[in-house]
Design a protein around this motif. Structure first.
Motif, PDB file in Angstrom:
ATOM      1  N   PHE A 276      40.093  32.537  39.798  1.00 12.73           N
ATOM      2  CA  PHE A 276      40.009  33.740  38.969  1.00 12.73           C
ATOM      3  C   PHE A 276      41.196  34.662  39.220  1.00 12.73           C
ATOM      4  O   PHE A 276      41.713  35.302  38.291  1.00 12.73           O
ATOM      5  N   ALA A 277      41.626  34.758  40.472  1.00 14.75           N
ATOM      6  CA  ALA A 277      42.695  35.686  40.829  1.00 14.75           C
ATOM      7  C   ALA A 277      44.033  35.313  40.204  1.00 14.75           C
ATOM      8  O   ALA A 277      44.909  36.184  40.059  1.00 14.75           O
ATOM      9  N   GLN A 278      44.205  34.067  39.812  1.00 12.77           N
ATOM     10  CA  GLN A 278      45.513  33.630  39.316  1.00 12.77           C
ATOM     11  C   GLN A 278      45.970  34.444  38.104  1.00 12.77           C
ATOM     12  O   GLN A 278      47.147  34.796  37.982  1.00 12.77           O
ATOM     13  N   GLU A 279      45.044  34.752  37.202  1.00 13.20           N
ATOM     14  CA  GLU A 279      45.422  35.495  36.006  1.00 13.20           C
ATOM     15  C   GLU A 279      45.898  36.906  36.353  1.00 13.20           C
ATOM     16  O   GLU A 279      46.788  37.453  35.702  1.00 13.20           O
ATOM     17  N   GLY A 280      45.313  37.502  37.383  1.00 16.90           N
ATOM     18  CA  GLY A 280      45.760  38.825  37.803  1.00 16.90           C
ATOM     19  C   GLY A 280      47.070  38.784  38.561  1.00 16.90           C
ATOM     20  O   GLY A 280      47.856  39.736  38.511  1.00 16.90           O
ATOM     21  N   LEU A 281      47.322  37.679  39.263  1.00 12.91           N
ATOM     22  CA  LEU A 281      48.556  37.563  40.036  1.00 12.91           C
ATOM     23  C   LEU A 281      49.755  37.264  39.151  1.00 12.91           C
ATOM     24  O   LEU A 281      50.854  37.772  39.379  1.00 12.91           O
ATOM     25  N   ALA A 371      42.038  38.391  50.145  1.00 15.20           N
ATOM     26  CA  ALA A 371      43.430  38.768  49.885  1.00 15.20           C
ATOM     27  C   ALA A 371      43.864  38.394  48.480  1.00 15.20           C
ATOM     28  O   ALA A 371      44.716  39.068  47.891  1.00 15.20           O
ATOM     29  N   GLU A 372      43.290  37.317  47.920  1.00 14.90           N
ATOM     30  CA  GLU A 372      43.696  36.905  46.577  1.00 14.90           C
ATOM     31  C   GLU A 372      43.446  38.008  45.557  1.00 14.90           C
ATOM     32  O   GLU A 372      44.288  38.257  44.686  1.00 14.90           O
ATOM     33  N   PHE A 373      42.306  38.689  45.636  1.00 15.20           N
ATOM     34  CA  PHE A 373      42.042  39.805  44.724  1.00 15.20           C
ATOM     35  C   PHE A 373      42.844  41.037  45.129  1.00 15.20           C
ATOM     36  O   PHE A 373      43.398  41.735  44.277  1.00 15.20           O
ATOM     37  N   ARG A 388      34.617  38.581  36.636  1.00 20.13           N
ATOM     38  CA  ARG A 388      34.346  37.166  36.384  1.00 20.13           C
ATOM     39  C   ARG A 388      33.692  36.519  37.596  1.00 20.13           C
ATOM     40  O   ARG A 388      32.770  35.704  37.465  1.00 20.13           O
ATOM     41  N   ALA A 389      34.163  36.881  38.784  1.00 24.34           N
ATOM     42  CA  ALA A 389      33.551  36.344  39.999  1.00 24.34           C
ATOM     43  C   ALA A 389      32.094  36.770  40.111  1.00 24.34           C
ATOM     44  O   ALA A 389      31.220  35.968  40.488  1.00 24.34           O
ATOM     45  N   ALA A 411      33.787  24.465  34.318  1.00 26.20           N
ATOM     46  CA  ALA A 411      33.784  24.761  32.881  1.00 26.20           C
ATOM     47  C   ALA A 411      33.258  26.164  32.613  1.00 26.20           C
ATOM     48  O   ALA A 411      33.795  26.898  31.771  1.00 26.20           O
ATOM     49  N   PHE A 412      32.209  26.571  33.324  1.00 24.74           N
ATOM     50  CA  PHE A 412      31.660  27.914  33.174  1.00 24.74           C
ATOM     51  C   PHE A 412      32.689  28.958  33.588  1.00 24.74           C
ATOM     52  O   PHE A 412      32.881  29.978  32.911  1.00 24.74           O
ATOM     53  N   ALA A 413      33.397  28.687  34.687  1.00 23.74           N
ATOM     54  CA  ALA A 413      34.408  29.620  35.176  1.00 23.74           C
ATOM     55  C   ALA A 413      35.546  29.774  34.171  1.00 23.74           C
ATOM     56  O   ALA A 413      36.037  30.877  33.925  1.00 23.74           O
ATOM     57  N   VAL A 414      35.977  28.660  33.595  1.00 25.32           N
ATOM     58  CA  VAL A 414      37.051  28.714  32.594  1.00 25.32           C
ATOM     59  C   VAL A 414      36.602  29.520  31.379  1.00 25.32           C
ATOM     60  O   VAL A 414      37.356  30.313  30.817  1.00 25.32           O
TER      61      VAL A 414
END
Length: 421
Positions: A276-281, A371-373, A388-389, A411-414
């Motif tokens: 989830f954090a990737q989109e924010g990073l 740390a990711e968030f 989302r988390a 799939a739900f997470a995506v």
């Protein structure tokens, strides 16, 4: 008569004088006059130093008599170093090569001297940097299967297993922290909690969510009463150190006897949150979507390797009191043993989902964040990832029956992220 000095916290400046007489260090480092010491601890509880000498380098870890994340207002027993040592010895023997080599343990000083893992970094940092680790899924899947199975009544000799259960029942303080921070604090107005101010509405919703709180209470009961095996107790992406070809597990001071799904759920939850954090990073980046897919594939691989290895151990090492060979194989009924295996894996999966869901809540709304968030500088972008988390976490905890496998969770997470896989 030689008397031991009273406990005192180490410092970078005092460590050579305090430990320079120890042959376990001088043999590997060389003369203490040439030691270079730096404090690198960034965790919640302990002091950690890297000591470099003429002949090599080591890590020195020392427990503090309080929770470092809070300060002296939260006193803690130094016995957690003893439980970490005992757990590390057992977990390391159950999957050799997957934990750092321990060179010295001093109970009075609550310190351990261990192998300096280099060029390894904490997995969390690698996930923030977008690094792929080709052997990681196999390493962690095997570690989970081997440690969880071999520490259980399905494998251990009964007297040894019950002695270990009694020993780790003494890890009351850290187990109590898990019971509070994981299962209780995020779901009411606990003074220890902290959250992104942009999530105030979500916080109010969580605290009013009876179904979620019932799930939290059910899972807390499962954790407190389901003493299936010795679990690491704090198994997440901050407890794994990685290089391109190697993976090691650290920080087992929260070890206790609990459900097999607890360690697995904690780890998978942290991977799903990292995705989830990737989109924010790196918003809107094609490489970001590809890396998110890699994280999802990693979660799937860990579960697949875990189940394959667990099944192998079930068929070859099921010698404990719960083995059931007299009921099945000895009577020519291998199918019955396979049916029991399938039921065991289904129960572990159900627990895994629930614990993963609560881990997401405590990492967003509780005391200890990830740390990711927190590396996401924009508060609104971070809040979007955290929401989302929370949504995935609620679904996993309250309605685990919706998810037959990791692919369904991915799939739900995506779908929550609103993007293509």
């Amino acid at each position: 008569m030689l008397t031991r000095p009273p406990y005192a916290p180490l410092g970078a400046d005092t460590l050579p004088d305090r430990l320079g007489h120890r042959p376990e260090l001088t043999r590997l480092l060389g003369p203490p006059a040439q030691w270079r010491v730096r404090e690198v601890g960034d965790g919640n509880l302990n002091l950690v130093f890297i000591v470099e000498g003429r002949d090599g380098s080591l890590v020195v870890k020392q427990a503090l008599p309080y929770a470092r994340v809070v300060g002296e207002s939260w006193p803690m027993s130094l016995d957690r170093a003893f439980f970490e040592y005992e757990a590390s010895m057992r977990l390391g023997a159950r999957d050799p090569g997957r934990m750092p080599t321990l060179h010295l343990f001093d109970r009075e000083q609550a310190l351990q001297v261990m192998e300096h893992l280099t060029p390894h970094i904490i997995l969390r940092k690698g996930l923030i940097a977008g690094t792929r680790y080709p052997a990681l899924g196999e390493h962690l899947g095997h570690f989970l299967a081997r440690t969880l199975f071999r520490g259980s009544d399905w494998a251990m000799e009964t007297a040894h297993r019950k002695a270990d259960l009694a020993l780790f029942a003494g890890n009351v303080e850290l187990c109590g922290i898990t019971e509070d921070l994981f299962f209780t604090d995020p779901f009411f107005d606990c003074p220890r909690n902290r959250h992104n101010p942009a999530l105030d509405a979500e916080v109010a919703t969580v605290r009013a969510d009876r179904a979620l709180k019932l799930a939290a209470l059910r899972l807390k009961a499962r954790f407190c009463t389901g003493a299936e095996t010795l679990v690491h107790g704090d198994f997440h992406t901050g407890s794994v150190m990685v290089s391109e070809q190697d993976s090691r597990v650290i920080d087992a001071e929260f070890a206790t006897y609990g459900p097999m799904g607890f360690d697995i759920g904690s780890l998978l939850a942290n991977l799903w949150m990292a995705a989830f954090a990737q989109e924010g990073l790196s918003p809107g980046d094609a490489d970001t979507r590809a890396y998110r897919r890699w994280i999802h594939d990693l979660a799937a691989q860990i579960w697949r390797v875990f189940t394959d290895e667990f099944a192998r151990l079930w068929r070859s090492e099921r010698t404990g009191i719960l083995g059931g060979h007299d009921l099945f194989e000895a009577q020519g009924d291998r199918g019955g043993a396979e049916q029991a295996l399938a039921a065991r894996l289904a129960a572990i999966w159900h627990d895994t989902l629930g614990f993963a869901g609560l881990e997401m809540h405590r990492r967003v709304l509780g005391l200890a964040h990830i740390a990711e968030f927190e590396a996401i500088g924009d508060e609104a972008a971070r809040a979007a990832c955290e929401r989302r988390a929370l949504r995935l976490g609620r679904a996993l905890a309250v309605t685990p029956e919706r998810f037959a496998d990791v692919a369904a969770v991915n799939a739900f997470a995506v779908g929550l992220a609103g993007g293509e896989r």
